[in-house]
Design a protein around this motif. Structure first.
Motif, PDB file in Angstrom:
ATOM      1  N   ALA A 194       1.994  -0.221  -1.996  1.00  7.37           N
ATOM      2  CA  ALA A 194       2.960  -1.055  -2.724  1.00  7.37           C
ATOM      3  C   ALA A 194       4.381  -0.868  -2.212  1.00  7.37           C
ATOM      4  O   ALA A 194       5.287  -1.614  -2.602  1.00  7.37           O
ATOM      5  N   LYS A 195       4.586   0.123  -1.328  1.00 10.62           N
ATOM      6  CA  LYS A 195       5.919   0.375  -0.767  1.00 10.62           C
ATOM      7  C   LYS A 195       6.156  -0.412   0.519  1.00 10.62           C
ATOM      8  O   LYS A 195       7.211  -0.289   1.139  1.00 10.62           O
ATOM      9  N   GLY A 196       5.173  -1.207   0.932  1.00 11.91           N
ATOM     10  CA  GLY A 196       5.280  -1.895   2.208  1.00 11.91           C
ATOM     11  C   GLY A 196       5.921  -3.263   2.108  1.00 11.91           C
ATOM     12  O   GLY A 196       6.612  -3.609   1.133  1.00 11.91           O
ATOM     13  N   ALA A 197       5.661  -4.066   3.123  1.00 10.19           N
ATOM     14  CA  ALA A 197       6.148  -5.446   3.202  1.00 10.19           C
ATOM     15  C   ALA A 197       5.289  -6.178   4.219  1.00 10.19           C
ATOM     16  O   ALA A 197       4.623  -5.554   5.058  1.00 10.19           O
ATOM     17  N   ASP A 198       5.278  -7.511   4.137  1.00 16.34           N
ATOM     18  CA  ASP A 198       4.562  -8.291   5.143  1.00 16.34           C
ATOM     19  C   ASP A 198       5.120  -7.988   6.529  1.00 16.34           C
ATOM     20  O   ASP A 198       6.334  -7.816   6.703  1.00 16.34           O
ATOM     21  N   LYS A 199       4.230  -7.948   7.520  1.00 18.41           N
ATOM     22  CA  LYS A 199       4.666  -7.724   8.899  1.00 18.41           C
ATOM     23  C   LYS A 199       4.878  -9.030   9.644  1.00 18.41           C
ATOM     24  O   LYS A 199       5.571  -9.063  10.665  1.00 18.41           O
ATOM     25  N   PRO A 207      10.543  -6.462   0.871  1.00 16.31           N
ATOM     26  CA  PRO A 207       9.801  -5.352   0.252  1.00 16.31           C
ATOM     27  C   PRO A 207       8.905  -5.825  -0.895  1.00 16.31           C
ATOM     28  O   PRO A 207       9.276  -6.702  -1.681  1.00 16.31           O
ATOM     29  N   TYR A 208       7.724  -5.222  -0.973  1.00 17.98           N
ATOM     30  CA  TYR A 208       6.844  -5.474  -2.114  1.00 17.98           C
ATOM     31  C   TYR A 208       7.459  -4.869  -3.373  1.00 17.98           C
ATOM     32  O   TYR A 208       8.349  -4.016  -3.314  1.00 17.98           O
ATOM     33  N   ASP A 209       6.938  -5.282  -4.528  1.00 14.12           N
ATOM     34  CA  ASP A 209       7.572  -4.875  -5.790  1.00 14.12           C
ATOM     35  C   ASP A 209       7.457  -3.381  -6.066  1.00 14.12           C
ATOM     36  O   ASP A 209       8.189  -2.843  -6.898  1.00 14.12           O
ATOM     37  N   GLY A 210       6.577  -2.684  -5.355  1.00 11.29           N
ATOM     38  CA  GLY A 210       6.470  -1.240  -5.530  1.00 11.29           C
ATOM     39  C   GLY A 210       7.660  -0.472  -5.002  1.00 11.29           C
ATOM     40  O   GLY A 210       7.775   0.739  -5.227  1.00 11.29           O
ATOM     41  N   ASN A 211       8.563  -1.154  -4.297  1.00 11.61           N
ATOM     42  CA  ASN A 211       9.780  -0.509  -3.818  1.00 11.61           C
ATOM     43  C   ASN A 211      10.874  -0.448  -4.881  1.00 11.61           C
ATOM     44  O   ASN A 211      11.879   0.247  -4.693  1.00 11.61           O
ATOM     45  N   ALA A 223       6.035   8.564  -1.040  1.00  9.30           N
ATOM     46  CA  ALA A 223       5.442   9.848  -0.657  1.00  9.30           C
ATOM     47  C   ALA A 223       6.054  10.329   0.648  1.00  9.30           C
ATOM     48  O   ALA A 223       6.587   9.546   1.443  1.00  9.30           O
ATOM     49  N   ASP A 224       5.964  11.615   0.865  1.00 16.05           N
ATOM     50  CA  ASP A 224       6.354  12.185   2.149  1.00 16.05           C
ATOM     51  C   ASP A 224       5.524  11.520   3.251  1.00 16.05           C
ATOM     52  O   ASP A 224       4.333  11.246   3.054  1.00 16.05           O
ATOM     53  N   PRO A 225       6.110  11.236   4.407  1.00 20.02           N
ATOM     54  CA  PRO A 225       5.349  10.549   5.471  1.00 20.02           C
ATOM     55  C   PRO A 225       4.064  11.259   5.867  1.00 20.02           C
ATOM     56  O   PRO A 225       3.122  10.619   6.346  1.00 20.02           O
ATOM     57  N   ASN A 234       2.186  16.530  -3.405  1.00 27.65           N
ATOM     58  CA  ASN A 234       3.382  16.547  -4.248  1.00 27.65           C
ATOM     59  C   ASN A 234       3.137  17.408  -5.485  1.00 27.65           C
ATOM     60  O   ASN A 234       2.308  17.082  -6.347  1.00 27.65           O
ATOM     61  N   ARG A 235       3.869  18.506  -5.614  1.00 31.13           N
ATOM     62  CA  ARG A 235       3.606  19.467  -6.684  1.00 31.13           C
ATOM     63  C   ARG A 235       3.943  18.913  -8.057  1.00 31.13           C
ATOM     64  O   ARG A 235       3.269  19.227  -9.046  1.00 31.13           O
ATOM     65  N   GLN A 236       4.972  18.096  -8.127  1.00 31.59           N
ATOM     66  CA  GLN A 236       5.316  17.510  -9.414  1.00 31.59           C
ATOM     67  C   GLN A 236       4.209  16.577  -9.898  1.00 31.59           C
ATOM     68  O   GLN A 236       3.908  16.511 -11.095  1.00 31.59           O
ATOM     69  N   TRP A 237       3.597  15.873  -8.954  1.00 37.61           N
ATOM     70  CA  TRP A 237       2.484  14.992  -9.315  1.00 37.61           C
ATOM     71  C   TRP A 237       1.305  15.796  -9.851  1.00 37.61           C
ATOM     72  O   TRP A 237       0.629  15.364 -10.778  1.00 37.61           O
TER      73      TRP A 237
END
Length: 654
Positions: A194-199, A207-211, A223-225, A234-237
């Protein structure tokens, strides 16, 4: 320089310990119920699976939620953000572009307006379920209960109803044990699409709405790459997961908790299990809890600490500990493009699993409004009819010394659940001193031979006293020889799916016998038709499957695997060899070997796994009578592409 270098080396050596120290301190901070179970592997292996689960054998699962709304199948919430994916295209056509209309906009469309848990639970009970599992949260990060820690839940949004609570109330009413499934652990990395976008295209780079940070409590922060595994680092997760699933356990006190993967997040996951066990022990005065997870490489699996779950597959033999298969009548979420499994498939799978000390958990696919399609209801009603007659051979039974006999030998593992069982495949269960033998079909010649129950002259082994056909009021004729127990069936089948027998006697033990298929003999025209169901499979991945009502050899991905048949050839001769093949991924090369001769031919691409075409392979000459082995192998790894093989024909050549 030396002291400084020495200090640096010491610091590097301590890094793993620092990670362990953090984990230990976080585990200590987690509030878990007091009791005998601690969040360690050593402590959790004191777990003993309760008898209710071992007796129940069959559960029904509601893998249902807002991802049902598009009616386009599983993982929709993730795949709608993958440009080029069929679910992305579906979303674009029906809901708009994911830069503005994403997963958050599907959730309000799930209203469950015709959801009637009482009616469904009555049907599930009648169909044979003895426990019921409600999905509580999928990877889509939407809680189906009145969550204390997450605003994206079914009470505040969508149906505005406590779905888990409604299922729980209905299950208790109809006397079913109640469970919940959590798929939350992987959500953090799963939803990064959801953090992506059309290529490409007019909205490339938008950007998709997850951004949008306003919705990160649904889509998660970036997330970390390097954080791309099934379970996030992710420890908080990890702590968020613990709080939400602990709230689920504390609020509904389930008998069963299912995790979609291994135990998540090390000590955090083990703390949740210890809490679940201790709280359950305090509630009941004895441990009634069942925790199921997968031994699939994701997360942690501790043998003996939980019940192993196998997704859409079986295990190959009797297991010392109870285990569970989870599978579905169709896709995991409602999908108009999937066909439903028939009752026969459910029954055969259930019998095979129970004979190996396992349970079957079956997802019954619901429409978005909460109802079932007519085909689903029909399959469940057929199950109800079968269970009414054959239930005594299933519930509260235990395995015999061997799980069964017959030509189909299922290979264990995830995603292996299609087997061409016939009446020659027999499975055994026991209850006290009673042995049940269940043939997975009703033979056309009305005769069943159970080779494991052959007589053993000069001993007291296998002294059979009675044989009864379940569901048949009269007597059946049977005889016992050194070749096996032969049973003559009545003209009218009790069930089109099975023939099940209640057998009593003294010292009933399986008699060893040759398990390889007998040599194929020629028909009246001197032809040998080598069917896929009769083949010996050599390899761990290769297996048989059903396509178009017929059996074929499939999943032939590995060039080192091969198949063979034995032929009883009464006299020398020349033979023309042909094969019936389908190849969807391009042309391949197959090698046939028999009587010291080899034929290699090109298998043309057919464009589909279901489009079987005949391929002439050539002529061989057999110079001596006797039993000969015909093998079919990939010619070479470099030229091999997977094929489906339905049959090989060996015909007299002029």
């Amino acid at each position: 320089m030396k002291p400084l270098l020495h200090q640096m080396l010491r610091a590097l050596a301590l890094l793993p310990l620092l990670g362990q120290t953090w984990l230990h301190s976080e585990t200590l901070r987690l509030q878990i119920a007091s009791g005998p179970f601690l969040p360690t592997a050593e402590s959790l292996t004191n777990y003993v699976c309760p008898d209710w689960f071992r007796d129940a054998k069959f559960g029904i699962w509601a893998h249902w939620g807002p991802q049902s709304v598009p009616m386009a199948g599983d993982w929709y919430a993730r795949n709608l953000y993958l440009q080029g994916h069929r679910q992305y295209q579906h979303h674009l056509e029906h809901y708009g572009h994911p830069s503005t209309n994403g997963w958050k906009d599907i959730i309000p469309l799930w209203r469950a307006e015709r959801f009637d848990p009482d009616r469904l639970m009555a049907l599930y009970r009648r169909a044979g379920a003895r426990y019921f599992v409600s999905m509580a949260v999928h990877h889509d990060n939407f809680d189906l209960w009145n969550s204390k820690h997450h605003r994206w839940n079914a009470v505040q949004m969508g149906p505005k109803r406590d779905i888990v609570g409604a299922w729980q109330q209905a299950a208790r009413k109809y006397g079913l044990r109640f469970g919940v499934s959590e798929h939350l652990g992987t959500s953090y990395t799963w939803f990064q699409t959801a953090k992506g976008a059309d290529k490409t295209g007019p909205l490339a780079g938008v950007p998709y709405d997850g951004n949008d940070a306003k919705s990160w409590d649904l889509y998660h922060p970036p997330a970390d790459p390097h954080d791309r595994g099934w379970y996030s680092t992710n420890r908080q997760w990890h702590l968020t997961w613990f709080r939400r699933i602990k709230d689920l356990v504390d609020s509904y006190q389930p008998d069963l908790l299912y995790t979609d993967g291994g135990i998540p997040f090390g000590g955090v996951g083990r703390s949740l299990i210890a809490h679940f066990y201790n709280a359950n022990l305090r509630q009941h005065g004895r441990l009634e809890a069942v925790y199921t997870c997968k031994n699939s490489g994701s997360g942690e699996f501790i043998p003996g600490a939980a019940v192993e779950d196998v997704e859409r597959g079986v295990l190959s033999g009797i297991q010392p500990r109870p285990w569970q298969t989870d599978t579905s009548l169709g896709d995991w979420f409602y999908n108009t493009q999937w066909n439903y499994r028939p009752a026969r498939w459910i029954i055969h799978l259930l019998v095979d699993i129970v004979s190996k000390n396992g349970n079957l958990l079956l997802n019954v696919v619901q429409r978005p409004d909460g109802t079932l399609d007519p085909e689903v209801e029909q399959a469940l009603e057929e199950m109800a009819d079968w269970v009414a007659v054959h239930g005594e051979a299933i519930y509260a039974t235990r395995p015999w010394y061997v799980f069964g006999e017959g030509p189909v030998r299922p290979r264990g593992g995830h995603f292996r659940e299609d087997f061409p069982f016939t009446a020659r495949d027999i499975r055994f269960t026991t209850r006290g001193r009673t042995l049940y033998a269940i043939a997975l079909g009703w033979p056309e010649d009305r005769q069943i031979v159970i080779r494991s129950l052959a007589s053993v002259p000069g001993t007291s082994t296998n002294r059979i006293q009675s044989v009864q056909l379940l569901g048949h009021p009269g007597r059946v004729h049977w005889s016992q020889t050194t070749n096996g127990l032969t049973i003559r069936l009545p003209d009218k089948p009790v069930s089109p799916h099975t023939a099940a027998f209640r057998i009593t006697g003294r010292n009933l033990f399986p008699v060893p016998f040759e398990t390889s298929p007998p040599p194929v003999r020629p028909d009246a025209q001197g032809r040998y038709i080598l069917d896929a169901a009769e083949a010996e499979l050599h390899g761990d991945h290769l297996r048989t499957e059903e396509r178009g009502g017929r059996t074929n050899i499939g999943y032939w991905d590995r060039a080192e695997e091969w198949v063979s048949w034995k032929l009883q050839i009464p006299q020398p001769g020349r033979f023309q060899i042909a094969a019936l093949c389908a190849a969807a991924n391009g042309e391949s090369r197959l090698r046939i070997e028999i009587a010291g001769q080899s034929l290699t031919r090109r298998i043309p691409a057919t464009g589909s796994w279901d489009d079987f075409q005949p391929v002439e392979l050539g002529v061989v000459e057999v110079s001596a009578p006797g039993v000969h082995t015909l093998s079919a192998r990939p010619d070479a790894p470099s030229t091999w592409r997977p094929i489906n093989l339905r049959e090989v024909r060996v015909l007299p050549a002029p």
